[in-house]
Every structure is written in structure tokens, then in C-alpha cells.
Design a protein around this motif. Structure first.
Motif, short mmCIF file in Angstrom:
data_model
loop_
_atom_site.label_atom_id
_atom_site.label_comp_id
_atom_site.label_asym_id
_atom_site.label_seq_id
_atom_site.Cartn_x
_atom_site.Cartn_y
_atom_site.Cartn_z
N LEU A 65 13.16 9.50 -17.54
CA LEU A 65 12.39 10.10 -16.13
C LEU A 65 11.49 9.17 -15.37
O LEU A 65 11.45 9.13 -14.80
N ARG A 66 11.48 8.95 -17.03
CA ARG A 66 9.33 7.47 -16.73
C ARG A 66 10.19 6.77 -15.85
O ARG A 66 9.50 6.30 -14.99
N TYR A 67 11.40 5.85 -15.24
CA TYR A 67 11.92 4.90 -14.74
C TYR A 67 12.14 5.17 -13.26
O TYR A 67 11.98 4.68 -12.68
N VAL A 68 12.80 6.51 -12.95
CA VAL A 68 12.75 6.98 -11.91
C VAL A 68 11.80 7.17 -10.88
O VAL A 68 11.62 7.96 -9.86
N TYR A 69 10.47 7.84 -11.80
CA TYR A 69 9.58 7.98 -10.88
C TYR A 69 8.89 7.72 -9.98
O TYR A 69 8.76 8.73 -8.56
N PRO A 70 8.97 6.06 -9.95
CA PRO A 70 8.59 5.35 -8.89
C PRO A 70 9.26 5.58 -7.46
O PRO A 70 8.93 5.97 -6.17
N LEU A 71 10.59 5.87 -6.87
CA LEU A 71 11.54 6.55 -6.33
C LEU A 71 11.44 8.57 -6.11
O LEU A 71 11.50 8.18 -4.88
N LEU A 72 11.20 8.78 -6.95
CA LEU A 72 11.27 10.02 -7.07
C LEU A 72 9.87 9.63 -5.94
O LEU A 72 9.20 11.31 -4.48
N ALA A 73 7.79 9.33 -6.06
CA ALA A 73 6.95 9.10 -5.14
C ALA A 73 7.59 8.77 -4.27
O ALA A 73 6.68 9.05 -2.78
N LEU A 74 8.39 7.70 -3.85
CA LEU A 74 8.64 7.10 -2.97
C LEU A 74 9.41 8.13 -1.55
O LEU A 74 9.41 7.95 -0.26
N ALA A 75 10.39 9.12 -2.14
CA ALA A 75 10.89 9.33 -1.68
C ALA A 75 9.96 11.00 -0.86
O ALA A 75 10.65 11.35 -0.12
N PRO B 197 2.31 15.86 -12.56
CA PRO B 197 2.27 15.42 -13.69
C PRO B 197 2.27 13.32 -14.59
O PRO B 197 1.38 13.76 -15.09
N LEU B 198 3.45 13.69 -13.40
CA LEU B 198 3.21 11.74 -14.36
C LEU B 198 2.34 10.88 -13.91
O LEU B 198 1.60 10.14 -14.26
N THR B 199 1.91 11.74 -12.56
CA THR B 199 0.52 10.69 -11.86
C THR B 199 -0.37 10.57 -12.68
O THR B 199 -0.91 9.48 -12.77
N ALA B 200 -0.75 11.81 -13.39
CA ALA B 200 -2.24 12.03 -13.99
C ALA B 200 -1.47 10.72 -15.27
O ALA B 200 -2.89 9.93 -15.99
N ALA B 201 -0.58 11.26 -15.99
CA ALA B 201 -0.26 10.66 -17.28
C ALA B 201 -0.09 9.03 -17.30
O ALA B 201 -1.19 8.15 -17.85
N LEU B 202 0.58 8.36 -15.71
CA LEU B 202 0.23 7.06 -16.17
C LEU B 202 -1.24 6.69 -14.93
O LEU B 202 -1.07 4.77 -15.58
N ALA B 203 -2.00 7.44 -15.07
CA ALA B 203 -2.99 6.87 -14.27
C ALA B 203 -4.39 6.53 -15.67
O ALA B 203 -4.86 5.81 -16.00
N GLY B 204 -3.58 6.88 -17.38
CA GLY B 204 -4.23 7.19 -18.29
C GLY B 204 -3.90 6.21 -19.28
O GLY B 204 -4.37 5.78 -20.29
N VAL C 292 10.19 -7.84 -9.24
CA VAL C 292 10.49 -8.58 -9.59
C VAL C 292 9.61 -8.77 -10.98
O VAL C 292 10.04 -8.63 -11.90
N ALA C 293 8.26 -8.89 -10.65
CA ALA C 293 7.82 -9.87 -11.90
C ALA C 293 7.10 -8.87 -12.92
O ALA C 293 6.18 -8.77 -13.58
N THR C 294 7.27 -7.32 -11.85
CA THR C 294 6.82 -6.70 -12.84
C THR C 294 7.52 -5.76 -14.03
O THR C 294 7.61 -5.84 -15.37
N LYS C 295 8.80 -5.79 -14.13
CA LYS C 295 10.38 -4.95 -14.58
C LYS C 295 11.30 -5.22 -14.07
O LYS C 295 11.36 -5.23 -13.04
N GLN D 121 1.05 1.19 -18.76
CA GLN D 121 3.01 1.68 -18.20
C GLN D 121 2.87 0.72 -16.79
O GLN D 121 2.29 1.05 -15.77
N THR D 122 4.48 0.24 -16.16
CA THR D 122 4.09 -0.06 -14.85
C THR D 122 4.76 0.81 -13.53
O THR D 122 4.60 -0.13 -12.74
N GLU D 123 4.85 1.61 -14.05
CA GLU D 123 5.75 2.73 -13.01
C GLU D 123 4.04 3.28 -11.65
O GLU D 123 4.43 3.63 -10.83
N LEU D 124 2.89 2.96 -12.16
CA LEU D 124 2.20 2.79 -11.12
C LEU D 124 1.84 1.86 -10.39
O LEU D 124 2.10 2.54 -9.32
N PRO D 125 1.92 0.82 -10.80
CA PRO D 125 1.69 -0.11 -9.73
C PRO D 125 2.77 -1.13 -9.45
O PRO D 125 3.22 -0.83 -7.54
#
Length: 678
Positions: free
Chosen positions: A490-500, A297-304, A343-346, A307-311
Motif C-alpha cells: 500500500l505505501r508504494y501507491v500512497y503518492p498516487l492516491l494523494a495525487l488523485a 493515516p499514512l500522511t501522519a505516519a510518513l511525517a514521522g 527518478v533519483a528518489t526511488k 521514507q520516500t513517499e512524502l517527498p
């Protein structure tokens, strides 16, 4: 003659069988726990099926069928064309074209370093380098359409042959990857397109309206970024993602968030696909990795939103992919670019990059000569250091507004920035709570994070047990635990969840070689069913409103963000005659960041003005507010009449302010020039 040997139970046979059985139990136990938790916590209470998504799927299949039948396209290619055709309809053709131009130029730039990599790797490396260099040029009045066009044209003219060759290679690679697992590819592309429907929407989210639009609109309006923390606390915060948004906006003369987010989705998906292969998966597993990620669900939310978690997800995925390549100097330098972009993102993204770098450096150790290390560190500083350097010089705090208790910048209270809402406690049960009690960890409803943390918890343990994925699975788990220990958001760790996810999918295929898709399919279906919980826009079915509006922004602004429609009316009405600054006279409304350097607010984004507003509210005569408005050069005011305190109303009346327009509850009032005030 030796006595006969007594044969006991064969460990050579029993041990693998035991391990296989234990692996299957672990793999399936997560799904069983998820179903149990959904029942116990009544996860689907008040749930409404995402009918719009179902309609889009059916429409996609119907429209893709003629291409499949008569043009002999694969299902995946036909569905991809369906989604690509819809993007300019709802995200507007000019911003989409500008984004494609910027992406092509970035690919040309990245190709000078990664000549043998595919287009996605070149694109993300070139984007990192270009945005990093632009970061140092923010205060200069050079961010103009004709300059950006000239730069893009020069890059394309210089590198058109490698670009053309890369396009032909990409077509062959796409055909081969789809042919290996055609149905899995079609499934993944369909889900990726569903996630990307957030890109059809105009920018509506509160943080975007008040913060992330500030830099792109400043560049588009004034050709420079004001770098003034006096008026916006986040003016000097890490800005890589906003710079990437700004380039096509300047080129198009209009917001390009939807098209840029579609690009980030494609880059992240290609990175996760490649990462799955690097960890030992096959093409089918790689496509299912993309499907699992797209279903969150957060993938669709971030596409809208902005926020920095998608990049961050895209940058992390490609950073690890390049780290798995054979050691080379060019690969190391490209990794330095991506690490600098993180580093330049967040700060959270910077922490992820810095934690992964020692492991990735070890994998690339054969290429790490002194000269290569020195150049890589210089590139990382070039790409990642601009906002921190400006913040240190201008504000005295390189992390402003964070850590101001340490640095004591005069532009923010001398205290460490924190949000007590996201300090719910850290313990071993946190994955369970994040899944079934999500409202304590995100501005969303239960299930907004999907069910992966519980459903694939056993698979995560299997990934740690597997030699091929062990280090990666341990690192992502440790990083998630570390970030959640500091803030349970939760949003802050979303990239790591996706990465795993690539490691989890690979572990699933090993644990259940024959039936692993039967295990993953319910997880993906549950994620999709919970997609409306991922964000208020998804719950309000804003995509349905976008379909009804046929791509027009005004109806959506009027319903969901009246401040934005009022801002559009103000620009259209005043044109070049705009005078004075624009104040959002509300203790709750977002800063009108789309006015760039003219934007003012009395919320915490501008602590000094917020403090002065609080003082002015104690003067019933309104005189203090009159002085404030004059000192700040306010010419236009956006307000909600029902929120006006008596001192504020008195000031507006004494200044002879007049309402000019209204959208919903929000009104635009214009103040006469100072000399015309009675």
C-alpha cells in the motif's frame, strides 16, 4: 401546412437530470459502502480514540483565539502560527533554523528559473537542482558545514531581492486564499498540523535507523558518502530524499528530519492546493483537498519517518501543476528538474514520473522545440542520474540491490529482490481489501490506508467522466493499478492516491454542488479516527510520549529504540577516541547506520558478512567469530545478551570484551585493541 409535431419526453431535460441523479448515487454509494464495510469487518474492534490529537486541536483553538481576537489574524493564520511555534520546541531550534536556511537557498536557486512562480514552486525546483548536483559530489570530502553555509549565503546574497519580493507576494496570496474560504482554510491548516506532529519525534523507525540515516550521518561525520556496497546493500540506491535530509543535518550538526518533513508537508499541501485549482476547483475545494490528504493515516505516519513517499507526493503534485501552466520553456525545464528528482528518489517514483511525462509533454507541446527538449533531458539526467551511474560503475548494477538476477553484481545474491509478503493477489476487490484487510498489504492494522479507496471510488468514476479531470483521473488510476499488479504494497501507491485527491474533490463538488462537504466530512473524520492504525508509532501514541518528554529524545529512544540511545552514549563516552568499527551483533537488530562508514551488521544489508556470520556460528569454539571480528576491525559491539549464541559468547569472552553500558535489553561491549587480547 405541416402536421403538428408530437412532443415526446424531452431528452434535453431528462438526460441532464438522469446524469445528475446517477452522479449523486455514485458519489454517495462509496460512503455507504464504507460504512457497510466498517460494520461487516468490525473495523473499529479494539479501537482507541486518538485523545492526544483531540487535546492538540482544543489547545490550538484556545491559543489561536487571542491572535484572532486581538491581532485580527484569520483563524487559519493563527492556527498556522500555533503549529509553527511548536515545531522548534520538539524538533529543536537549530535543525529548524538550518532547514529554513536550506529552503531559502533552494528558493533562491529555483527562482533563477521560475521567476514568476510562487515561493513553493521555486523552492521545490531549487531543491531538486541542488540535491541532484550534490548527488554527483557524494564521494568528495567537501560536505562540510562551512562549505554549505558559504553556498547558502552566496545564493541568498545573489537573489535577496527576488526572495523579498516573493515573500511579500506570498503573504498577499495567503491572505487572499484564506479570505476566500476562511473556515475551510482553518480546518485544513489544523489537520495539516496534526499530520505534522510526526515531525516532533526523533527518528525511531527500523528502516530509518538501519538505512536512511546512513547518508546524512556519513556526510556529517566524514564530509563524504563512502559509496561502498560491500558493507551496505543500499549504499548506492537512489538517494535524493536522503540528500535533502542531509543538508540541514550538516548545517546544524544534528538530525533535522522533523523540520525537513514539515517542509515536505508544506510543499505537498501547496502543490495539491494548486492542482485542485488547475483541475477546475475553487479555493474552498482546494482547502478541502488539503484536509482530505492531511487526514490520511499514512500522511501522519510518513511525517514521522524518512521514507520516500512524502517527498514523492510533493514532487508529483508540483510536476503536474507546472504541466498545467501555459506552455513555456522555463516551465518545461522546471518539470525536467522535478522529473529527475523523482527518478533519483526511488524506482517506483521514477515509474510514476516517466508515465506522466508523455501527457504533460503533450500539454506543453508548444514549448517543446529541439533545443528545449535537449536541455530538459540533460537536466533530468543531471538531477536523476548520479546514484545509478555510481552503482553501475562501482557495483555493475545501476539498480543495486534490485534486479540483480539480471546484472549479477557480486555485492548481492544473483536474484531479483522481492518480498513475498506483498504478493497477496491482484483483482478488482483489491481496493476493498486494502481498506479493510490492510495488514496483508502493509505493516499496519486494518484501516491504515484510510477509507478513500472505497469512500471515493464512485467519485473516481465521476472524475473520469468529467472532461476537465478525465485524463488525469485515468492516468492516476492506471498507474495505481500497474504498481499494485507488480506488488500489493500500500505505501508504494500512497503518492498516487494523494495525487488523485484534487480530481476526486472536484468531481465531488460537481456531483453534489450543495452538499459536497457533507459527503467529504465523514470521509475525513473516519480517516482521522483511523490515524492510530497508520503505523506502530501512531498506535503507541508516541506523540504523547514526546509531549511528556518536553522535546527530549532520550526518553523516547529508551522506550522505542534503545539502540539509538546506546549509540548516543557511545559517542558521548568515546568522543574523538573512537576506535574500530561498530557491529550490531544481532540477527534482527537494525544496522547502526548513524555510525556512517564504521557501521557493520550481520543482517541482509551486508550479504557477505551475514554469510560469514552464519558460517562462524557453526564453530562452537568461537575461533571463527574471533577471526571475523578482527578482520572487520570491530572495536565496539551492540548486542542483546539473551540472543547471544554460544559461539558468539565464547568469542567475546576469549577476546576479553567488556560491557560498558546498557539501555533496556541492548548492551554496548568494547573489545580491547588486537595487541591487548590475551
Amino acid at each position: 401546412m405541416s402536421p403538428p409535431r408530437v412532443q415526446g419526453p424531452s431528452h434535453a431535460l431528462s438526460s441532464p437530470r438522469v446524469r445528475t441523479a446517477a452522479g449523486r448515487v455514485l458519489a454517495w454509494s462509496g460512503l455507504a459502502a464504507t460504512i457497510t464495510g466498517a460494520v461487516v469487518h468490525d473495523l473499529f474492534e479494539g479501537w482507541r480514540p486518538p485523545r492526544t490529537l483531540a487535546i492538540l486541536v482544543v489547545a490550538g483553538l484556545l491559543l489561536a483565539w487571542p491572535l484572532r481576537r486581538f491581532a485580527r489574524c484569520s483563524w487559519a493564520s493563527a492556527i498556522a502560527l500555533y503549529w509553527c511555534a511548536l515545531l522548534p520546541v520538539f524538533a529543536d531550534p537549530l535543525p529548524v533554523a538550518a532547514t529554513l536556511l536550506a529552503a531559502a537557498a533552494a528558493t533562491a536557486l529555483g527562482g533563477t528559473l521560475l521567476r514568476d512562480e510562487d515561493l513553493a514552486a521555486r523552492c521545490i525546483a531549487g531543491t531538486a537542482l541542488a540535491a541532484g548536483v550534490l548527488g554527483w559530489l557524494m564521494p568528495l570530502p567537501i560536505h562540510l558545514r562551512w562549505i554549505y553555509l558559504a553556498a547558502c549565503a552566496a545564493l541568498l546574497a545573489w537573489q535577496w531581492r527576488p526572495l523579498w519580493s516573493g515573500l511579500r507576494s506570498a503573504r498577499v496570496a495567503w491572505t487572499d486564499s484564506v479570505a476566500t474560504a476562511p473556515l475551510s482554510a482553518a480546518f485544513a491548516v489544523m489537520l495539516l498540523g496534526l499530520a505534522g506532529t510526526g515531525g516532533w519525534l526523533p527518528t525511531l523507525q527500523h528502516d530509518d535507523i538501519g538505512y536512511h540515516l546512513y547518508l546524512p550521518w556519513s556526510l556529517m561525520l566524514d564530509g563524504r558518502h563512502p559509496l561502498d556496497p560491500e558493507y551496505h546493500a543500499w549504499a548506492l540506491a537512489p538517494w535524493f530524499a536522503d540528500v535533502v535530509q542531509a543538508v540541514p543535518q550538516v548545517l546544524a550538526g544534528a538530525e533535522a528530519r522533523g523540520a525537513v518533513n514539515a517542509l515536505w508537508l508544506a510543499l505537498a499541501a501547496s502543490g495539491l492546493w494548486r492542482l485542485c485549482l488547475a483541475l477546475g476547483g475553487d479555493a474552498r475545494a482546494a482547502w478541502w483537498t488539503v484536509a482530505a490528504w492531511a487526514s490520511l493515516p499514512l500522511t501522519a505516519a510518513l511525517a514521522g519517518g524518512m521514507q520516500t513517499e512524502l517527498p514523492t507526493t510533493a514532487l508529483l503534485a508540483w510536476l503536474v501543476v507546472l504541466g498545467h501552466r501555459p506552455a513555456s520553456m522555463r516551465g518545461v525545464l522546471a518539470m525536467a528538474l522535478l522529473a529527475g528528482a523523482l527518478v533519483a528518489t526511488k524506482l517506483a517514483a521514477a515509474a510514476m514520473a516517466l508515465a506522466l511525462l508523455p501527457w504533460l509533454a503533450w500539454r506543453q507541446r508548444a514549448a517543446l522545440g529541439p533545443a528545449t527538449v535537449a536541455v530538459a533531458m540533460a537536466l533530468m539526467a543531471l538531477v536523476g542520474g548520479a546514484s545509478y551511474a555510481f552503482a553501475a560503475v562501482i557495483a555493475g548494477n545501476p539498480l543495486l540491490p534490485l534486479a540483480n538476477g539480471m546484472f549479477g553484481s557480486p555485492y548481492f545474491p544473483a536474484e531479483d529482490f522481492s518480498d513475498p509478503r506483498w504478493q497477496a493477489g491482484f483483482d478488482a476487490a483489491l481496493p476493498w481489501h486494502l481498506t479493510f484487510d490492510t495488514a496483508r498489504y502493509l505493516e499496519a492494522d486494518a484501516g491504515a490506508g484510510g477509507v478513500v479507496l472505497v469512500a471515493l471510488a464512485g467519485t473516481w468514476l465521476l472524475a473520469i467522466a468529467m472532461r476537465r479531470t478525465r485524463a488525469f483521473a485515468l492516468l492516476t488510476l492506471a498507474l495505481m493499478a500497474g504498481l499494485l499488479a507488480t506488488s500489493q504494497y500500500l505505501r508504494y501507491v500512497y503518492p498516487l492516491l494523494a495525487l488523485a485527491l484534487p480530481a476526486l474533490v472536484v468531481a465531488t463538488t460537481r456531483a453534489e454542488p450543495r452538499h459536497w462537504m457533507l459527503l467529504l466530512a465523514p470521509v475525513i473524520v473516519l480517516n482521522l479516527a483511523l490515524q492510530p492504525r497508520g503505523h506502530w508509532m501512531l498506535g503507541a501514541n508516541v506523540v504523547k510520549h514526546a509531549l511528556s518528554a518536553r522535546g527530549a529524545d532520550a526518553p523516547l529512544y529508551e522506550t522505542f529504540a534503545p539502540e539509538r540511545q546506546l549509540a548516543a552514549i557511545m559517542r558521548e563516552t568515546m568522543g574523538a577516541d573512537a576506535r574500530g568499527n561498530v557491529l550490531m551483533l544481532s540477527d534482527f537488530g537494525p544496522m547502526p547506520a548513524e555510525f556512517g562508514r564504521r557501521a557493520r551488521t550481520i543482517i541482509w544489508y551486508d550479504p557477505s558478512l551475514a554469510a560469514r556470520a552464519a558460517t562462524a556460528d557453526r564453530d562452537a569454539s568461537g575461533e571463527a567469530w574471533i577471526q571475523l571480528l578482527r578482520d572487520e576491525g570491530i572495536g565496539e559491539v551492540m548486542l542483546r545478551p539473551d540472543e547471544l549464541s554460544p559461539p558468539r559468547r565464547a568469542a567475546l569472552e576469549r577476546l576479553d570484551a567488556r560491557p560498558r553500558a546498557a539501555v533496556g535489553r541492548v548492551e554496548w561491549w568494547q573489545l580491547p585493541p588486537a595487541g591487548d587480547t590475551p
